[in-house]
Design an enzyme around this catalytic site. Structure first.
Site, PDB file in Angstrom:
ATOM      1  N   ASP A 196       0.844  -1.194   0.000  1.00 52.26           N
ATOM      2  CA  ASP A 196       0.000   0.000   0.000  1.00 52.26           C
ATOM      3  C   ASP A 196       0.882   1.248   0.000  1.00 52.26           C
ATOM      4  OD1 ASP A 196      -1.816   2.020   0.549  1.00 52.26           O
ATOM      5  OD2 ASP A 196      -2.122   1.415   2.647  1.00 52.26           O
ATOM      6  N   ASN A 249      -0.092   4.490  -0.713  1.00 51.22           N
ATOM      7  CA  ASN A 249      -0.672   5.773  -0.290  1.00 51.22           C
ATOM      8  C   ASN A 249      -1.288   5.740   1.109  1.00 51.22           C
ATOM      9  OD1 ASN A 249      -2.973   4.351  -0.722  1.00 51.22           O
ATOM     10  ND2 ASN A 249      -3.894   5.744  -2.220  1.00 51.22           N
ATOM     11  N   ASP A 287      -3.746   4.077   2.571  1.00 53.38           N
ATOM     12  CA  ASP A 287      -5.191   4.052   2.841  1.00 53.38           C
ATOM     13  C   ASP A 287      -5.656   2.661   3.292  1.00 53.38           C
ATOM     14  OD1 ASP A 287      -5.065   2.614   0.530  1.00 53.38           O
ATOM     15  OD2 ASP A 287      -6.540   3.794  -0.583  1.00 53.38           O
ATOM     16  N   ASP A 324      -2.027  -1.103  -3.658  1.00 49.29           N
ATOM     17  CA  ASP A 324      -2.277  -0.352  -4.886  1.00 49.29           C
ATOM     18  C   ASP A 324      -1.178  -0.583  -5.924  1.00 49.29           C
ATOM     19  OD1 ASP A 324      -0.242   1.155  -3.675  1.00 49.29           O
ATOM     20  OD2 ASP A 324      -1.715   2.463  -2.694  1.00 49.29           O
ATOM     21  N   ASP A 343     -11.285 -15.506 -15.844  1.00 50.33           N
ATOM     22  CA  ASP A 343     -12.083 -15.908 -14.691  1.00 50.33           C
ATOM     23  C   ASP A 343     -13.255 -16.798 -15.117  1.00 50.33           C
ATOM     24  OD1 ASP A 343     -12.431 -15.264 -11.768  1.00 50.33           O
ATOM     25  OD2 ASP A 343     -14.410 -14.646 -12.471  1.00 50.33           O
ATOM     26  N   GLU A 345      -9.348 -20.239 -16.190  1.00 47.33           N
ATOM     27  CA  GLU A 345      -9.771 -20.828 -14.928  1.00 47.33           C
ATOM     28  C   GLU A 345     -11.034 -21.608 -15.261  1.00 47.33           C
ATOM     29  OE1 GLU A 345     -11.539 -19.926 -10.496  1.00 47.33           O
ATOM     30  OE2 GLU A 345     -12.156 -18.763 -12.205  1.00 47.33           O
TER      31      GLU A 345
END
Ligand code: GLC
Length: 559
Positions: free
Chosen positions: A34, A36, A38, A42, A215, A274
């Site tokens: 992460d 940033n 939060d 990201d 997916d 998948e």
């Protein structure tokens, strides 16, 4: 098995066939790093860790969805297929990440979720507003209900996450969702749907993406002609290509179109399906060179740590690869299953919720029943066996640290819709393998970010932190790094020959260049003959004259 040597995979991976024996590392972006602060991982976080990935020695990364999403299903509810979730960054961040990975020789695979959109996708919002019979509704699967006033769903089908598979909208119609309510299924008979996904594939290919993970590739096309079967009838229909919902033969028409897009690039873009299908033969269709080109083989992921099961499944899958001309894929962990170190460390059913009648009850707490060391020992042995096999291997973030599943997540902290709908995945859901990675033994959220983490990290994560392991030659991280580096050196043709060991619990095979892999699934040491080559890597204790219990060794080719 040595009679047909398929394709020599070049060590430098610089050809269109790079994927055939690649090690692909799965990143679950919201839980990786992460930048940033939060609490959500990201894209700049990934960018900040590209050297870590290079040092680990992976050939490619696969990013689970990073698209705009309300996170009703961890990002597999996509609101816009051609953008980055603003909480995760921008398209410019994405481009910078791809460039940095490519500069280190690491390919980029992104996840495409074509079976369903998010209910917040512009198309679904339009469908709700446009009303019955509209072109906008035809992009999804809307039907009238049953019963005198249509207040009963069209069928009694269950969704994969539990609960009914139909949801009623304000004007009284119902829509179909295989997964969560927030994931309406698309209508793949609609030409606009087909065209739009071609555009999405081009969009990411144009940005330099090397491949795609598809997916639930076996679910897209459906035959929902009346009368619809009941769920009992549905269950009884064979999944042989004509089932109304699963693994229909006509789905391959979609992938034939996609293949044309993939092949219009140089090098051609790759794809891996998948596809949870019934037989290796059915799976082969997805791996066809006219279709997606490769399909996940989840057989070992659902197998026990057991020599006989491993040998059978390896043999079957290599035979299948010879038929399709694709290479097989090996997977022990991903974002949908309990981490393999934990699976191999728990007595059967412990730590899972099981259904007794209509109630979900806990079958035991994993924290007190988990054999942490034994599970990890077996996991490392299985991983080193996998990395010695022909074909490509998919690793899941955190397994290189030897992470266990996190059990201490309260119901309030959980996010997985499967947990709340009480359905699949042992009733416990999948949050336990999605907890943000520990990068440092100290500091806020173990170095994941400057603030908290969106799922709770347990205190024992400190021991498994990257900085703690990087300097320890006996750590799981050091072990993975050595294994991947050696694999590059030893890589050879896509076959193996089994060698007899005289023991049911010991597997031994040799690759075309003489590279040998020996796995002792039992507890008694397995003696190596005096003229065996040098042991170059062991998943456990040092091994020279014998392979300790629950350990894999690699033996270098003799010159
Ligand atoms: C796949 C994904 C899983 C997701 C589901 C619905 O099985 O791996 O995480 O929940 O599809 O998109």
């Amino acid at each position: 098995m040595t009679d047909a040597l398929v394709i020599e995979t070049p060590a430098d991976q610089e050809t269109p066939a790079w994927w055939r024996q690649a090690v692909v590392y799965q990143i679950y972006p919201r839980s990786f790093a992460d930048a940033n602060g939060d609490g959500l991982g990201d894209i700049p976080g990934i960018l900040s860790r590209v050297d870590y990935l290079a040092e680990l020695g992976v050939d490619a990364v696969w990013l689970s969805p990073f698209y705009p999403s309300a996170l009703a299903d961890g990002g597999y509810d996509v609101a816009d297929y051609r953008d980055v979730d603003p909480r995760l960054g921008t398209l410019a961040d994405f481009d910078a990440m791809v460039e940095a990975l490519h500069a280190r020789g690491i390919r980029v695979v992104v996840d495409i979720v074509p079976n369903h959109t998010s209910n917040l996708h512009a198309w679904f919002q339009e469908a709700l507003a446009a009303g019955r019979g509209s072109a906008a509704r035809d992009r999804y699967i809307f039907r009238e209900g049953t019963g005198p006033d249509g207040s009963e769903p069209p069928t009694d089908w269950q969704s994969t996450f539990g609960g009914g598979a139909w949801e009623r909208v304000e004007d009284g119609q119902w829509y179909f969702h295989h997964f969560a309510v927030e994931q309406p299924d698309l209508n793949w008979a609609n030409p606009e749907v087909r065209e739009d996904f071609l555009e999405t594939l081009r969009f990411w290919s144009d940005r330099g993406v090397d491949g795609f993970r598809i997916d639930v590739a076996h679910m897209l096309t459906k035959d929902l002609a009346d009368p619809l079967p009941s769920s009992v009838e549905l269950e009884a229909i064979p999944r042989d290509g004509n089932h109304p919902l699963f693994d229909r033969d006509d789905v391959h028409e979609v992938y034939a179109e996609w293949r044309k897009v993939f092949n219009s690039y140089d090098p051609p873009r790759t794809a891996v399906a998948e596809a949870w299908v019934e037989t290796p033969e059915r799976r082969a269709k997805y791996a066809s060179a006219d279709g997606l080109g490769q399909a996940f083989n989840f057989d070992l992921l659902v197998a026990d740590f057991d020599a006989t099961q491993f040998r059978t499944l390896i043999t079957v899958n290599l035979a299948e690869a010879l038929v399709t001309g694709s290479s097989t894929t090996w997977v022990l962990s991903n974002h949908d299953v309990t981490r393999h170190a934990t699976r191999y460390g728990l007595p059967p059913l412990a730590g899972r919720r099981v259904k007794q009648g209509t109630e979900w009850v806990a079958a035991g707490g994993p924290e007190d029943q988990l054999d942490r060391e034994g599970g990890l020992r077996r996991a490392r042995a299985a991983t080193l066996l996998l990395l010695g096999l022909p074909g490509s291997t998919y690793l899941y973030q955190g397994e290189e640290l030897g992470l266990h599943e996190v059990a201490a997540i309260t119901a309030e902290q959980r996010q997985d819709p499967a947990f709340f709908r009480g359905g699949a995945f042992d009733g416990l859901g999948r949050d336990g393998c999605r907890v943000p990675l520990p990068w440092t033994a100290d500091g806020a959220s173990f170095g994941f970010g400057s603030a908290g983490s969106h799922l709770p990290q347990p205190a024992w994560f400190a021991e498994y932190a990257v900085d703690a392991e990087a300097s320890d030659p006996a750590s799981t991280l050091s072990f993975y790094r050595r294994a991947l580096a050696l694999r590059h050196e030893l890589q050879t043709g896509e076959t193996l020959e089994w060698l007899e060991t005289g023991r049911e619990d010991v597997l031994r095979f040799v690759r075309p260049n003489g590279w040998q892999v020996v796995t002792n699934f039992g507890t008694e040491p397995f003696a190596l003959d005096a003229d065996t080559g040098a042991v170059v890597l062991s998943s456990g204790a040092d091994a020279e004259a014998s392979v300790p219990g629950e350990t894999t060794v690699w033996i270098a080719p003799t010159a």
